[in-house]
Design a protein around this motif. Structure first.
Motif, mmCIF file in Angstrom:
data_model
loop_
_atom_site.group_PDB
_atom_site.id
_atom_site.type_symbol
_atom_site.label_atom_id
_atom_site.label_comp_id
_atom_site.label_asym_id
_atom_site.label_seq_id
_atom_site.Cartn_x
_atom_site.Cartn_y
_atom_site.Cartn_z
ATOM 1 N N VAL A 69 0.837 -1.197 0.000
ATOM 2 C CA VAL A 69 0.000 0.000 0.000
ATOM 3 C C VAL A 69 0.873 1.248 0.000
ATOM 4 N N PHE A 70 0.308 2.342 -0.531
ATOM 5 C CA PHE A 70 1.016 3.617 -0.621
ATOM 6 C C PHE A 70 0.547 4.547 0.486
ATOM 7 N N THR A 71 1.502 5.115 1.215
ATOM 8 C CA THR A 71 1.203 6.127 2.221
ATOM 9 C C THR A 71 2.230 7.246 2.098
ATOM 10 N N GLN A 72 1.923 8.372 2.726
ATOM 11 C CA GLN A 72 2.831 9.508 2.727
ATOM 12 C C GLN A 72 3.046 9.992 4.147
ATOM 13 N N GLY A 73 4.258 10.505 4.416
ATOM 14 C CA GLY A 73 4.551 11.084 5.715
ATOM 15 C C GLY A 73 4.115 12.531 5.787
ATOM 16 N N ALA A 74 4.340 13.159 6.949
ATOM 17 C CA ALA A 74 3.960 14.550 7.149
ATOM 18 C C ALA A 74 4.872 15.480 6.346
ATOM 19 N N GLU A 75 4.329 16.622 5.969
ATOM 20 C CA GLU A 75 5.072 17.603 5.163
ATOM 21 C C GLU A 75 5.989 18.456 6.034
ATOM 22 N N ASP A 76 7.060 18.969 5.388
ATOM 23 C CA ASP A 76 7.875 19.983 6.053
ATOM 24 C C ASP A 76 7.321 21.366 5.710
ATOM 25 N N ASN A 77 8.043 22.411 6.067
ATOM 26 C CA ASN A 77 7.552 23.773 5.845
ATOM 27 C C ASN A 77 7.444 24.131 4.374
ATOM 28 N N ASN A 78 8.108 23.364 3.498
ATOM 29 C CA ASN A 78 8.065 23.628 2.060
ATOM 30 C C ASN A 78 7.095 22.695 1.333
ATOM 31 N N GLY A 79 6.342 21.928 2.087
ATOM 32 C CA GLY A 79 5.390 21.009 1.466
ATOM 33 C C GLY A 79 6.007 19.718 0.978
ATOM 34 N N GLN A 80 7.274 19.456 1.339
ATOM 35 C CA GLN A 80 7.916 18.207 0.947
ATOM 36 C C GLN A 80 7.511 17.087 1.903
ATOM 37 N N GLU A 81 7.375 15.882 1.365
ATOM 38 C CA GLU A 81 6.947 14.750 2.196
ATOM 39 C C GLU A 81 7.486 13.455 1.605
ATOM 40 N N PRO A 82 7.820 12.498 2.461
ATOM 41 C CA PRO A 82 8.255 11.191 1.957
ATOM 42 C C PRO A 82 7.055 10.347 1.544
#
Length: 504
Positions: A124-137
């Protein structure tokens, strides 16, 4: 068409052999392994110890056998650290003499309760929390990721005191979910060592006069390995008996799998506790336990009647599957013949049955069936995995350590089974069924495999094993910086088995 021998072969060894077509089982050299659908002289045999499952129930601790407690239980179920799943602990003593190894090969099969479908191949695909620039793993994770393991001497008291000791611990939920009430997890225990110890009694002594090597009577259905006597042999010295049946395959294939439903005729009645091993792979690369590409893979399967159904919820791919002659139905009671011969409408069949079986028999009654080739071991061994430093993505990652082994796959349909041998900071030495997590780093420039991930790339005559130690398993935005979490355990070795199913 097959040929069956019960008695002495041309070398004077008492045995049971089943050969393909017109091949003479008396004179055919044992070295021609692909000629045999079964050969009791092959001492490196494959068997299933048990298939066990424990239904989820919240807020209660249960011990087996009834009346036991933490000090003397064989199996224990206790509520998880939060609501929504249970911890299952099973000590080796639960399996009795059927389990001769401290750390065995095992699988966890995930059956969804709402519809009875198996989903252990899901990633399954999930995403982590964003940083201040909207980047996320981003993560593509198998649902059995990090589902603990089988330990040599787990001394952790978090799960009860006295602790588990020697046994397996697993959780009833999928990774990251609190959905223990939605799945029934089935533990499949193989009679194969998962560490760097030899197969017991795979090297047999020379036969001597007076040994009773074959007993096919109304009271017994048992055959000893060469050099042993059926009356005194231990379970690993027996080629087969009523409780130690050779693991056979009732259907195997490698097919293109379009999106949607695929229906496969198995040719024999199967119920939804039947065991199936399945590899869903892409781009012609046979990969176990899952595809190594950063893609969606969701393949669910189930049995009904005489058919295997596969529903591919992702894009077109291929699947390699084995339907095994094992399920969770108990032995029957009746007066069927121990040696049964009949025509199934297509071919003549010879069955070796457990004494006292009914007509029709269950899988648990069928010791051998001439239609179903027994699984053979084409290659097996152990490799140590070198320690690695901790890597810090995206600037540095472990792109993979690998080793390749060769095998003679001529005349066989190859499959792979392996275990990762672990050293854990809390649980000590143990083994885990292979799993994988693929990570897309927070800046979207780097993709890598999480630490503790592993793969086998299987070919027709070689297999390559990959590990990725030193990589994190998670990226987190914390205190205005990216932080990386690393597994508390590391892979220190791989115990592998290349399995072969003789082709017709």
């Amino acid at each position: 068409m097959t040929q069956t021998l019960i008695g002495f072969d041309s070398l004077g060894v008492p045995c049971v052999k089943i050969t393909k077509g017109e091949i003479d089982p008396i004179t055919e050299p044992d070295a021609n392994r692909s000629s045999f659908l079964y050969n009791s002289k092959f001492a490196d045999d494959v068997k299933i110890v048990d298939i066990d499952s424990t239904p989820f129930s919240p807020n209660s601790t249960t011990y087996w056998p009834a009346g036991t407690n933490n000090a003397n239980y064989q199996k224990k179920k206790m509520p998880g650290s939060v609501a929504g799943f249970s911890y299952i602990m099973i000590r080796n003593s639960y399996f009795g003499d059927a389990l001769p190894y401290d750390l065995p090969v095992y699988d966890l099969k995930y059956q969804r309760l709402s519809d009875g479908r198996y989903v252990e191949n899901f990633r399954v695909f999930t995403q982590g929390a964003e940083d201040n620039n909207g980047q996320e793993p981003g993560y593509r994770t198998m649902i059995a990721w990090m589902n603990n393991g089988w330990w040599l001497n787990d001394t952790q008291t978090f799960y009860g005191s006295p602790p588990l000791g020697k046994g397996i611990r697993y959780y009833t939920n999928t990774f990251g979910g609190f959905d223990g009430g939605s799945y029934l997890i089935k533990l499949v225990v193989w009679r194969l060592p998962a560490t760097n110890v030899p197969l017991l009694d795979s090297d047999t002594p020379s036969p001597v006069p007076g040994l009773r090597g074959v007993e096919i009577t109304s009271e017994f259905c048992r055959v000893a390995k060469p050099g042993f006597d059926t009356r005194t042999a231990t379970p690993t010295q027996m080629a087969f008996d009523s409780s130690g049946r050779p693991l056979a395959v009732i259907k195997a294939g490698d097919i293109a799998l379009p999106s949607g439903l695929t229906e496969i005729e198995v040719g024999y009645p199967v119920d939804n506790t039947t065991i199936c091993d399945m590899l869903q792979y892409e781009n012609g690369v046979i990969s176990y336990p899952v595809s190594g590409y950063f893609t969606d893979t969701r393949c669910e399967y189930w049995f009904s009647g005489t058919k295997l159904y596969i529903n591919n919820l992702s894009g077109p791919c291929r699947v390699r599957y084995l339907v095994l002659s094992n399920n969770q139905l108990p032995p029957t009671t009746g007066e069927n013949n121990v040696l049964r011969q009949f025509n199934d409408g297509v071919q003549d069949v010879v069955q070796f049955l457990r004494p006292g079986a009914a007509d029709p028999p269950n899988f648990a009654d069928i010791v051998l069936d001439s239609r179903w080739p027994a699984i053979q071991i084409l290659a097996e061994g152990y490799r140590a995995i070198a320690a690695q430093p901790q890597y810090t993505p995206p600037n540095s990652v472990n792109a993979g350590q690998n080793f390749t082994i060769g095998f003679n796959g001529a005349g066989f349909f190859p499959f792979v089974k392996y275990m990762t041998v672990m050293s854990d900071a809390d649980a000590g030495v143990g083994v885990k069924a292979p799993s994988a997590r693929l990570i897309e780093s927070y800046n979207n420039s780097t993709r890598y495999n999480a630490g503790n991930s592993s793969f086998c790339i299987l070919g027709s005559n070689q297999a390559t094993f990959w590990t990725y130690e030193g990589n994190p398993y998670q990226e987190r935005w914390s205190n205005n910086a990216w932080a990386f979490d690393y597994p508390t355990s590391r892979i220190v070795g791989i115990r592998y088995y290349i399995l072969g199913i003789p082709t017709s």
